[in-house]
Write an enzyme that holds these catalytic residues in place. Sequence first.
Site, PDB file in Angstrom:
ATOM      1  N   ASP A  83       0.932  -1.223   0.111  1.00  0.00           N
ATOM      2  CA  ASP A  83      -0.057   0.111   0.029  1.00  0.00           C
ATOM      3  C   ASP A  83       0.791   1.274   0.012  1.00  0.00           C
ATOM      4  O   ASP A  83       1.581   1.350   0.851  1.00  0.00           O
ATOM      5  CB  ASP A  83      -0.944   0.008   1.214  1.00  0.00           C
ATOM      6  CG  ASP A  83      -1.892  -1.306   1.236  1.00  0.00           C
ATOM      7  OD1 ASP A  83      -2.625  -1.555   0.168  1.00  0.00           O
ATOM      8  OD2 ASP A  83      -1.661  -2.086   2.176  1.00  0.00           O
ATOM      9  N   LYS A 106      -0.235   9.864   0.657  1.00  0.00           N
ATOM     10  CA  LYS A 106      -0.366  11.325   1.336  1.00  0.00           C
ATOM     11  C   LYS A 106       0.817  11.446   2.391  1.00  0.00           C
ATOM     12  O   LYS A 106       0.860  10.573   3.028  1.00  0.00           O
ATOM     13  CB  LYS A 106      -1.785  11.488   2.047  1.00  0.00           C
ATOM     14  CG  LYS A 106      -3.108  11.870   1.129  1.00  0.00           C
ATOM     15  CD  LYS A 106      -4.123  11.847   1.648  1.00  0.00           C
ATOM     16  CE  LYS A 106      -5.256  12.141   0.753  1.00  0.00           C
ATOM     17  NZ  LYS A 106      -6.735  11.476   1.403  1.00  0.00           N
ATOM     18  N   THR A 151       0.994  -8.370 -12.047  1.00  0.00           N
ATOM     19  CA  THR A 151      -0.346  -8.553 -11.338  1.00  0.00           C
ATOM     20  C   THR A 151      -1.152  -7.252 -11.923  1.00  0.00           C
ATOM     21  O   THR A 151      -1.029  -6.615 -12.579  1.00  0.00           O
ATOM     22  CB  THR A 151      -0.204  -8.357  -9.939  1.00  0.00           C
ATOM     23  OG1 THR A 151       0.263  -6.982  -9.621  1.00  0.00           O
ATOM     24  CG2 THR A 151       0.809  -9.064  -9.263  1.00  0.00           C
ATOM     25  N   LYS A 152      -2.316  -7.521 -11.197  1.00  0.00           N
ATOM     26  CA  LYS A 152      -3.313  -6.439 -11.550  1.00  0.00           C
ATOM     27  C   LYS A 152      -3.137  -5.123 -11.273  1.00  0.00           C
ATOM     28  O   LYS A 152      -3.599  -4.216 -12.053  1.00  0.00           O
ATOM     29  CB  LYS A 152      -4.710  -7.008 -10.863  1.00  0.00           C
ATOM     30  CG  LYS A 152      -5.940  -6.204 -11.180  1.00  0.00           C
ATOM     31  CD  LYS A 152      -7.172  -6.685 -10.222  1.00  0.00           C
ATOM     32  CE  LYS A 152      -6.976  -5.806  -8.731  1.00  0.00           C
ATOM     33  NZ  LYS A 152      -7.837  -6.163  -7.754  1.00  0.00           N
ATOM     34  N   GLU A 201      -0.130  -3.913 -11.160  1.00  0.00           N
ATOM     35  CA  GLU A 201       1.006  -3.647 -12.003  1.00  0.00           C
ATOM     36  C   GLU A 201       0.257  -3.180 -13.444  1.00  0.00           C
ATOM     37  O   GLU A 201       0.545  -2.166 -14.014  1.00  0.00           O
ATOM     38  CB  GLU A 201       1.842  -4.850 -12.314  1.00  0.00           C
ATOM     39  CG  GLU A 201       2.970  -4.494 -13.065  1.00  0.00           C
ATOM     40  CD  GLU A 201       4.125  -5.398 -13.005  1.00  0.00           C
ATOM     41  OE1 GLU A 201       3.993  -6.509 -12.312  1.00  0.00           O
ATOM     42  OE2 GLU A 201       5.221  -5.165 -13.373  1.00  0.00           O
TER      43      GLU A 201
END
Length: 253
Positions: free
Chosen positions: A149, A153, A223-224, A226
């Site tokens: 993750d 911010k 991967t998804k 990526e």
Amino acid sequence: MDQQAGASTASDEAGTHRRITSFVQQRNRLTEGQTHAWDRLWTAFGLDVADVVSGLVPYDPPAWFGRRAPLVLEIGSGTGESTALQAAAAPEVDHLAVEVFEPGLAQLLMRIDEAGLTNLRLLRGDAVDLLRERVPPGSLTEVRIFFPDPWPKRRHHKRRLVQPAFVTLVASRLAPGGVLHLATDWAHYAAQMRAVCSGEPLLENTSTAADGWTPQPAGRPETKFERRALAEGRDVRDLVFRRISAPHPQPPN
Ligand SMILES: C[S@@+](CC[C@H](N)C(=O)[O-])C[C@H]1O[C@@H](n2cnc3c(N)ncnc32)[C@H](O)[C@@H]1O
């Protein structure tokens, strides 16, 4: 084992201490298929980190897999897209996937079932607790962290998993010669990872490139996350650091 490695705490207004985690614990409902897979397969393939940490169940990979083999730990396996492919591609290596996201683990159970994998086991919970409390020093062949993750911010950067104390913890759990493989599509996080890992005395960068990045290793499937990153125009960075036996001596001042 190390008490604070990899974890940080903050005080809230009431003055109580709460731990800053790299994830948000959500109540996610499982789909019907995921529920079915969970009911059928979790006890055979999964354990709760809390039960392992409390000592209710042992952390004993050779007993769990029924053999002694090189051991890879993947942190934050998501839905297990690359996890299952990498486990299938290396049947001689045992794989542990640690994840807090239950639907992701359920999805990975379905992949295990479909591919008939015997060299992959799942742990539900915080990988930092597992590493700190139960994974013995020098016991892992590889640690993988793909697309953690990004916490983009600035005020959330402290929640990023890859921080100095965490990397020190990971390095201590790797066997000499073992590798830490990281991948991210967030440029700022990639630079943080490179700086933090370069600052860890027990790790050395395996890259021969001047900028320290490694071309995507052939073994890491796309991967998804990526595909989405690439579609949105973000570059993906891989970093591969190797655990050395002892810190390099520092030149005298
Ligand atoms: C952005 S997803 C990436 C998933 C996967 N690696 C991929 O490339 O598709 C990051 C995952 O890491 C998990 N995660 C974050 N911190 C974790 C921790 N301390 N222990 C276990 N899982 C964690 C999250 O629940 C999330 O599913």
